[in-house]
Design an enzyme around this catalytic site. Sequence first.
Site, short mmCIF file in Angstrom:
data_model
loop_
_atom_site.label_atom_id
_atom_site.label_comp_id
_atom_site.label_asym_id
_atom_site.label_seq_id
_atom_site.Cartn_x
_atom_site.Cartn_y
_atom_site.Cartn_z
N GLU A 1 15.20 0.04 -3.73
CA GLU A 1 14.84 -1.34 -4.09
C GLU A 1 14.64 -1.51 -5.60
OE1 GLU A 1 14.54 -4.15 -2.45
OE2 GLU A 1 14.11 -3.75 -0.34
N LYS B 1 6.24 -0.89 -8.97
CA LYS B 1 6.08 0.56 -8.74
C LYS B 1 7.41 1.22 -8.41
CE LYS B 1 6.33 0.36 -4.06
NZ LYS B 1 6.98 1.24 -3.07
N GLY C 1 0.81 -1.21 0.00
CA GLY C 1 0.00 0.00 0.00
C GLY C 1 0.84 1.26 0.00
N SER D 1 10.02 9.39 -1.68
CA SER D 1 10.32 8.17 -2.42
C SER D 1 11.80 8.08 -2.77
CB SER D 1 9.48 8.12 -3.71
OG SER D 1 9.94 7.11 -4.58
N ARG D 2 12.48 7.13 -2.17
CA ARG D 2 13.92 7.00 -2.44
C ARG D 2 14.18 6.52 -3.87
NH1 ARG D 2 15.03 2.64 2.24
NH2 ARG D 2 13.66 4.11 3.27
N ALA E 1 7.27 5.67 5.26
CA ALA E 1 7.65 5.62 6.67
C ALA E 1 7.64 7.01 7.30
CB ALA E 1 9.03 4.98 6.81
N ASP F 1 -0.07 2.90 -4.54
CA ASP F 1 1.35 2.78 -4.24
C ASP F 1 2.19 3.27 -5.42
OD1 ASP F 1 3.45 2.22 -2.60
OD2 ASP F 1 3.30 0.05 -2.72
#
Length: 322
Positions: free
Chosen positions: A275, A185, A130, A248-249, A134, A238
Amino acid sequence: MGGGSWATAIAKIVLSQADSINWYMRRDDRIEEFRRLGHNPAYLTSVRFNMECINFSSDINKVVRESDTLIFVTPSPYLKSHLKKLKTKLKDKFIITAIKGIVPDENLIVSDYFHKVYDVPEENIAVLAGPCHAEEVALERLSYLTVGCKDIEKAKMFARQLSGHYIKTSVTTDVAGIEYASVLKNVYAIAAGICSGLKYGDNFQAVLVSNALKEMNRFLETVHPLNRCTNDSAYLGDLLVTSYSNFSRNRVFGTMIGKGYSVKSAQVEMEMIAEGYYGTKCIKELNRHLHVNMPIVDAVYNILYERISPMIEIKLLTDSFR
């Protein structure tokens, strides 16, 4: 299981309902600092914890042995190295993976990895998905999480453990679907970042994300056919937040690549795991057998792994969009 920002956020959520948790962190020095300061010394430092409610340990076997439910929140590239130390059986535990990545070299989503390598029954594995950064959990901003499990009653049970005044939950049995969507995503967020770094505007970003959703649909229907609605928050939601948010990294990583950073220099400067970098290669390798039309994944792969100019690759991508 894990000591990063998402692990810290989930610990905060769980402790709003639970009396205590066992918390595995790899480094003893990080644990000692955590105990001394009352917060994670490296991530989400504004989130304070009651130390009496946390049983820290750097011994993964001890934590697994003493816990019925295990929430894995380590970056996907490091999961195998953590589990190599494990001597305790996992098959009788309830496993929740909050890892939005694929296990490198294995090319398996994490739920499949636990099932195939550690013999955990599918009904004992759940996925947490979802649009939920963090950093916003730390600020207690309203967020929505989806729990996926083949056993819908177990999904509901864990969803209740997460629900609170700033966390809303839903459940699904589409475990593979929401997990693959979580991987994809991140790849699409890197693409969005690259385009941002190249100074493409909001108009194009909207076209990119709408095409990304179509591409996600094609892949999910091929790898795990199911009557699903990818407009739901675990899929589209998401995708949107990861593609657009400054938290968003993966988007940040992509923006650096678009501005001319090399992959290595971008990774060093970020000091956090994107990621999507690993997910791109895994999806590309999976798709060699599936043959899904995935021009955005192909473009990101060519930029990150084949070192093709972002400017050239994105220009080719724009010509394929409608």
